[in-house]
Design a protein around this motif. Sequence first.
Motif, PDB file in Angstrom:
ATOM      1  N   ARG A  31       0.879  -1.281  -0.095  1.00 58.28           N
ATOM      2  CA  ARG A  31       0.015  -0.051   0.134  1.00 58.28           C
ATOM      3  C   ARG A  31       0.729   1.153   0.069  1.00 58.28           C
ATOM      4  O   ARG A  31       0.179   2.487  -0.450  1.00 58.28           O
ATOM      5  CB  ARG A  31      -0.945   0.092   1.184  1.00 58.28           C
ATOM      6  CG  ARG A  31      -2.170  -1.075   1.250  1.00 58.28           C
ATOM      7  CD  ARG A  31      -2.952  -1.163   2.356  1.00 58.28           C
ATOM      8  NE  ARG A  31      -4.054  -2.070   2.300  1.00 58.28           N
ATOM      9  CZ  ARG A  31      -5.068  -2.095   1.853  1.00 58.28           C
ATOM     10  NH1 ARG A  31      -5.483  -0.476   1.358  1.00 58.28           N
ATOM     11  NH2 ARG A  31      -5.944  -2.947   1.647  1.00 58.28           N
ATOM     12  N   THR A  32       2.082   1.159   0.510  1.00 56.30           N
ATOM     13  CA  THR A  32       2.910   2.271   0.424  1.00 56.30           C
ATOM     14  C   THR A  32       4.057   1.878  -0.580  1.00 56.30           C
ATOM     15  O   THR A  32       4.807   0.600  -0.625  1.00 56.30           O
ATOM     16  CB  THR A  32       3.629   2.490   1.734  1.00 56.30           C
ATOM     17  OG1 THR A  32       4.318   1.488   2.331  1.00 56.30           O
ATOM     18  CG2 THR A  32       2.277   2.876   2.790  1.00 56.30           C
ATOM     19  N   GLY A  33       4.670   3.010  -1.116  1.00 58.69           N
ATOM     20  CA  GLY A  33       5.786   2.716  -2.041  1.00 58.69           C
ATOM     21  C   GLY A  33       7.013   1.890  -1.391  1.00 58.69           C
ATOM     22  O   GLY A  33       7.738   1.587  -2.228  1.00 58.69           O
ATOM     23  N   ALA A  34       7.275   2.051  -0.291  1.00 56.68           N
ATOM     24  CA  ALA A  34       8.529   1.648   0.388  1.00 56.68           C
ATOM     25  C   ALA A  34       8.283   0.132   0.464  1.00 56.68           C
ATOM     26  O   ALA A  34       9.331  -0.430   0.975  1.00 56.68           O
ATOM     27  CB  ALA A  34       8.599   2.435   1.524  1.00 56.68           C
ATOM     28  N   GLY A  35       7.282  -0.504   0.367  1.00 55.99           N
ATOM     29  CA  GLY A  35       7.110  -1.973   0.729  1.00 55.99           C
ATOM     30  C   GLY A  35       7.404  -2.815  -0.716  1.00 55.99           C
ATOM     31  O   GLY A  35       7.012  -4.222  -0.448  1.00 55.99           O
ATOM     32  N   ILE A  36       8.287  -2.500  -1.517  1.00 56.41           N
ATOM     33  CA  ILE A  36       8.390  -3.365  -2.789  1.00 56.41           C
ATOM     34  C   ILE A  36       9.406  -4.184  -2.138  1.00 56.41           C
ATOM     35  O   ILE A  36      10.340  -4.164  -1.486  1.00 56.41           O
ATOM     36  CB  ILE A  36       8.895  -2.400  -4.156  1.00 56.41           C
ATOM     37  CG1 ILE A  36       9.086  -3.350  -4.953  1.00 56.41           C
ATOM     38  CG2 ILE A  36      10.368  -2.050  -3.394  1.00 56.41           C
ATOM     39  CD1 ILE A  36       9.446  -2.851  -6.245  1.00 56.41           C
ATOM     40  N   ARG A  37       9.177  -5.618  -2.697  1.00 56.78           N
ATOM     41  CA  ARG A  37       9.949  -6.572  -2.420  1.00 56.78           C
ATOM     42  C   ARG A  37      10.176  -7.690  -3.811  1.00 56.78           C
ATOM     43  O   ARG A  37       9.292  -7.723  -4.599  1.00 56.78           O
ATOM     44  CB  ARG A  37       9.449  -7.674  -1.533  1.00 56.78           C
ATOM     45  CG  ARG A  37       9.200  -7.212  -0.215  1.00 56.78           C
ATOM     46  CD  ARG A  37      10.587  -6.888   0.435  1.00 56.78           C
ATOM     47  NE  ARG A  37      10.228  -6.361   2.000  1.00 56.78           N
ATOM     48  CZ  ARG A  37      10.172  -5.188   2.187  1.00 56.78           C
ATOM     49  NH1 ARG A  37      10.240  -4.129   1.503  1.00 56.78           N
ATOM     50  NH2 ARG A  37       9.953  -4.927   3.576  1.00 56.78           N
ATOM     51  N   VAL A  38      11.368  -8.066  -4.161  1.00 58.48           N
ATOM     52  CA  VAL A  38      11.677  -9.044  -5.178  1.00 58.48           C
ATOM     53  C   VAL A  38      12.354 -10.292  -4.704  1.00 58.48           C
ATOM     54  O   VAL A  38      13.114 -10.129  -3.871  1.00 58.48           O
ATOM     55  CB  VAL A  38      12.715  -8.153  -6.057  1.00 58.48           C
ATOM     56  CG1 VAL A  38      13.295  -8.941  -7.202  1.00 58.48           C
ATOM     57  CG2 VAL A  38      12.256  -6.849  -6.582  1.00 58.48           C
ATOM     58  N   LEU A  39      11.694 -11.295  -5.324  1.00 61.67           N
ATOM     59  CA  LEU A  39      12.496 -12.610  -5.094  1.00 61.67           C
ATOM     60  C   LEU A  39      13.447 -12.986  -6.214  1.00 61.67           C
ATOM     61  O   LEU A  39      13.076 -12.927  -7.377  1.00 61.67           O
ATOM     62  CB  LEU A  39      11.133 -13.525  -5.215  1.00 61.67           C
ATOM     63  CG  LEU A  39      11.725 -15.053  -5.230  1.00 61.67           C
ATOM     64  CD1 LEU A  39      11.853 -15.344  -3.500  1.00 61.67           C
ATOM     65  CD2 LEU A  39      10.208 -15.979  -5.225  1.00 61.67           C
ATOM     66  N   GLY A  40      14.598 -13.228  -5.659  1.00 64.23           N
ATOM     67  CA  GLY A  40      15.679 -13.856  -6.757  1.00 64.23           C
ATOM     68  C   GLY A  40      15.402 -15.376  -6.927  1.00 64.23           C
ATOM     69  O   GLY A  40      14.787 -16.041  -6.303  1.00 64.23           O
ATOM     70  N   GLU A  41      16.319 -15.811  -7.842  1.00 66.86           N
ATOM     71  CA  GLU A  41      16.400 -17.227  -8.605  1.00 66.86           C
ATOM     72  C   GLU A  41      16.809 -18.186  -7.550  1.00 66.86           C
ATOM     73  O   GLU A  41      16.433 -19.438  -7.563  1.00 66.86           O
ATOM     74  CB  GLU A  41      16.993 -17.243  -9.701  1.00 66.86           C
ATOM     75  CG  GLU A  41      18.635 -16.924  -9.555  1.00 66.86           C
ATOM     76  CD  GLU A  41      19.244 -17.093 -10.933  1.00 66.86           C
ATOM     77  OE1 GLU A  41      18.644 -17.360 -11.856  1.00 66.86           O
ATOM     78  OE2 GLU A  41      20.632 -16.824 -10.830  1.00 66.86           O
ATOM     79  N   ASN A  42      17.464 -17.757  -6.452  1.00 69.39           N
ATOM     80  CA  ASN A  42      17.792 -18.974  -5.263  1.00 69.39           C
ATOM     81  C   ASN A  42      17.191 -18.558  -4.025  1.00 69.39           C
ATOM     82  O   ASN A  42      17.525 -19.084  -3.007  1.00 69.39           O
ATOM     83  CB  ASN A  42      19.256 -18.237  -4.840  1.00 69.39           C
ATOM     84  CG  ASN A  42      20.412 -18.559  -6.088  1.00 69.39           C
ATOM     85  OD1 ASN A  42      20.326 -19.583  -6.936  1.00 69.39           O
ATOM     86  ND2 ASN A  42      21.451 -17.384  -6.385  1.00 69.39           N
ATOM     87  N   GLY A  43      16.067 -18.091  -4.137  1.00 69.65           N
ATOM     88  CA  GLY A  43      14.946 -18.122  -3.012  1.00 69.65           C
ATOM     89  C   GLY A  43      15.238 -16.850  -2.048  1.00 69.65           C
ATOM     90  O   GLY A  43      14.771 -17.127  -0.795  1.00 69.65           O
TER      91      GLY A  43
END
Length: 214
Positions: A180-192
């Motif tokens: 809901r806030t722009g600071a909450g972004i997460r990315v999952l990498g190929e190694n978990g």
Amino acid sequence: IDVAGDGSSAVVQLRDGEVFLVSTGRVDELDSRADLVAPSLDSFGYAWSVPSDSPEELIAWDSDVVPIEIADAWPTASTVSHIRVAADGSRIAALVTVGNQRWAVVSAIIRDQDGTPQSLGPMQTVTRLSQPAGGLAWLGQDSLGILLEGDTPVLLSQIVGGPGVGGSAPVGATSLAGARTGAGIRVLGENGVVFAQRGSAWQESLPGVVVLGT
């Protein structure tokens, strides 16, 4: 996996592509059509799904597993690769192909007085994409995060109706989740490994992750 804001339910896509609604004590099959894109659950409790090669066949499913066909869904698009309903349920973002060009678009969701979705408003183009995308997320109320695939993955932060900024994503990035806030972004990498953005840098925040939900 897309989880309701109150944690009461989630819409889930299995490896074979089928979409299910999971809630306390219940697992209901929603959609088994071929080539479905990842589903999205809105704040009114409707789960949205669509086949990638049939954008006009967008369906919103209510909590009783009743399908509602959505009229006027991306009428000029030939394919759709990602959809994501905004946190307040008022708009839906999509990555579509129009005339052999890839676009990020946003449309208003038109609902009746009970909140039941009826159709989409006009398709508003947000930005043209130069590469295939591996993820789409809302970053707050007015920005989109788009994970662009390639030898060097790029995370595009795009204001709806405004400019966009591209920056490097973690190597091997496979999926993206917003908040809901722009600071909450997460990315999952190929190694978990899940990465969180800290300024212009990416920081490892959690290892051993199989799937990234929102």
